[in-house]
Scaffold this active site. Structure first.
Site, PDB file in Angstrom:
ATOM      1  N   TRP A  10      31.909  49.273  57.655  1.00 23.66           N
ATOM      2  CA  TRP A  10      32.881  49.756  58.607  1.00 23.66           C
ATOM      3  C   TRP A  10      33.668  48.475  59.114  1.00 23.66           C
ATOM      4  O   TRP A  10      34.681  48.731  59.939  1.00 23.66           O
ATOM      5  CB  TRP A  10      32.368  50.748  59.622  1.00 23.66           C
ATOM      6  CG  TRP A  10      31.877  51.751  59.456  1.00 23.66           C
ATOM      7  CD1 TRP A  10      31.929  52.502  58.061  1.00 23.66           C
ATOM      8  CD2 TRP A  10      31.065  52.825  60.324  1.00 23.66           C
ATOM      9  NE1 TRP A  10      31.441  53.745  58.003  1.00 23.66           N
ATOM     10  CE2 TRP A  10      30.958  53.961  59.447  1.00 23.66           C
ATOM     11  CE3 TRP A  10      30.749  53.027  61.460  1.00 23.66           C
ATOM     12  CZ2 TRP A  10      30.183  55.329  59.732  1.00 23.66           C
ATOM     13  CZ3 TRP A  10      30.123  54.090  61.954  1.00 23.66           C
ATOM     14  CH2 TRP A  10      29.768  54.915  60.950  1.00 23.66           C
ATOM     15  N   GLY A 173      39.904  45.431  49.797  1.00 25.09           N
ATOM     16  CA  GLY A 173      40.992  45.933  50.753  1.00 25.09           C
ATOM     17  C   GLY A 173      42.327  45.808  50.198  1.00 25.09           C
ATOM     18  O   GLY A 173      43.475  46.024  50.962  1.00 25.09           O
ATOM     19  N   SER A 213      38.138  48.325  46.817  1.00 30.66           N
ATOM     20  CA  SER A 213      38.882  49.478  46.779  1.00 30.66           C
ATOM     21  C   SER A 213      38.394  50.606  46.058  1.00 30.66           C
ATOM     22  O   SER A 213      39.025  51.472  45.348  1.00 30.66           O
ATOM     23  CB  SER A 213      40.177  49.161  45.939  1.00 30.66           C
ATOM     24  OG  SER A 213      41.004  48.070  46.784  1.00 30.66           O
ATOM     25  N   GLY A 234      34.739  49.635  51.817  1.00 28.95           N
ATOM     26  CA  GLY A 234      34.966  49.278  53.077  1.00 28.95           C
ATOM     27  C   GLY A 234      36.199  50.378  53.469  1.00 28.95           C
ATOM     28  O   GLY A 234      35.733  51.264  54.242  1.00 28.95           O
ATOM     29  N   GLY A 235      37.450  50.184  53.273  1.00 26.96           N
ATOM     30  CA  GLY A 235      38.410  51.208  53.930  1.00 26.96           C
ATOM     31  C   GLY A 235      38.121  52.644  53.816  1.00 26.96           C
ATOM     32  O   GLY A 235      38.281  53.280  54.757  1.00 26.96           O
TER      33      GLY A 235
HETATM   34  C1  PEP Z   1      34.289  45.749  51.524  1.00 29.85           C
HETATM   35  O1  PEP Z   1      34.673  45.559  52.539  1.00 29.85           O
HETATM   36  O2  PEP Z   1      33.150  45.462  51.119  1.00 29.85           O
HETATM   37  C2  PEP Z   1      35.059  46.406  50.544  1.00 29.85           C
HETATM   38  C3  PEP Z   1      34.737  46.681  49.504  1.00 29.85           C
HETATM   39  O3  PEP Z   1      36.220  46.998  51.117  1.00 29.85           O
HETATM   40  P1  PEP Z   1      37.380  47.897  50.413  1.00 29.85           P
HETATM   41  O4  PEP Z   1      36.640  49.114  50.029  1.00 29.85           O
HETATM   42  O5  PEP Z   1      38.325  48.349  51.544  1.00 29.85           O
HETATM   43  O6  PEP Z   1      37.896  47.159  49.459  1.00 29.85           O
END
Ligand code: PEP
Length: 259
Positions: A10, A173, A213, A234-235
């Protein structure tokens, strides 16, 4: 058997209240999920409250970072025993945002890993190349350096229990997800190095998860790859429905080829 491992990072999102509301909703959404190891990583401020909200559920809690010392004059830092006592079972180490924005080195990653293991926390250790490094065909060399220095001094048994997150920095991200083939190539390389340095059992048992992502609509393809054992999200983990969907789509992907 390697059970798929799905963790939500998060980052610096959600107040304690928001995190607990999410945790309560999420636990009921995934309560019937079997055969997936599920983890959420709130800010360290919310670790305790979220762990309480998820008590006796199938969802574990991770912290996002730690300091390697037990205690001391390290303003702003928290230690592995503190994180453990607050209710976390895992800790993310060496995330590219920590490396890039906070100057974390491979040596620091190693110290943190050893401290986490000493406190009986499960490390989720992140590695991955930048776009410049990929374009310069340095991807595998970067992974080798990060793994060699990061895992220095660990035993084969400790490596067997690790979660290694391959997170190409250019995919974090950005909405640019690595193709399943790119992820598989990097994961196979990492598993090969673990086999070479720590032996076959460590290589077959350790989890290598993909991050960058990941969304409900691309997890299915990624997790079909033989060396992709799950995801660090992440997101997309900030949205309880989207993250539940990622978890649900990962069910049934533990297979004998992963044992
Ligand atoms: C992360 O923060 O580990 C990540 C993979 O972010 P995102 O899924 O937003 O790319």
């Amino acid at each position: 058997m390697r059970t798929p491992f799905i963790a939500g990072n998060w980052k610096m999102f959600k107040t304690v209240h928001e995190a607990v509301v999410y945790a309560k909703e999420f636990r009921s959404m995934v309560k019937d999920v079997a055969g997936v190891e599920i983890v959420v990583a709130p800010t360290c401020l919310a670790v305790h409250a979220v762990a309480e909200a998820l008590r006796n559920s199938n969802v574990a809690v991770a912290a996002q970072d730690l300091h390697w010392e037990r205690e001391g004059a390290f303003t702003g830092a928290v230690s592995a025993p503190m994180i453990k006592e607050a209710g976390a079972e895992f800790v993310i180490i060496g995330h590219s945002e920590r490396r890039r924005l906070f100057g974390e080195t491979d040596e620091a990653v190693n110290r943190k890993l050893l401290a986490a293991l000493a406190a009986n926390l499960g490390p989720i250790v992140c590695v991955g190349e930048t776009l410049e490094e990929r374009d310069a065909e340095q991807t595998l060399a970067v992974l080798d350096r990060q793994l060699k220095l990061g895992l220095e001094g660990l035993t084969a048994d400790q490596v067997a229990d690790l979660v290694i997150a391959y997170e190409p920095v250019w995919a974090i991200g950005t909405g640019k997800v690595a193709t399943a083939a790119q992820a598989q190539d990097a994961h196979a390389h990492i598993r090969g190095r673990v086999r070479q340095w720590f032996g076959g059992t460590a290589a077959e048992r350790c989890h290598i998860v993909y991050g960058g992502s990941v969304k409900p609509d691309n997890i299915g393809e990624l997790i079909q790859e033989p060396d992709v054992d799950g995801a660090l999200v992440g997101g997309a983990s900030l949205d309880v429905k989207g993250f539940s969907e990622i978890v649900l789509k990962s069910q049934g992907t533990a297979r004998p080829g992963r044992s």
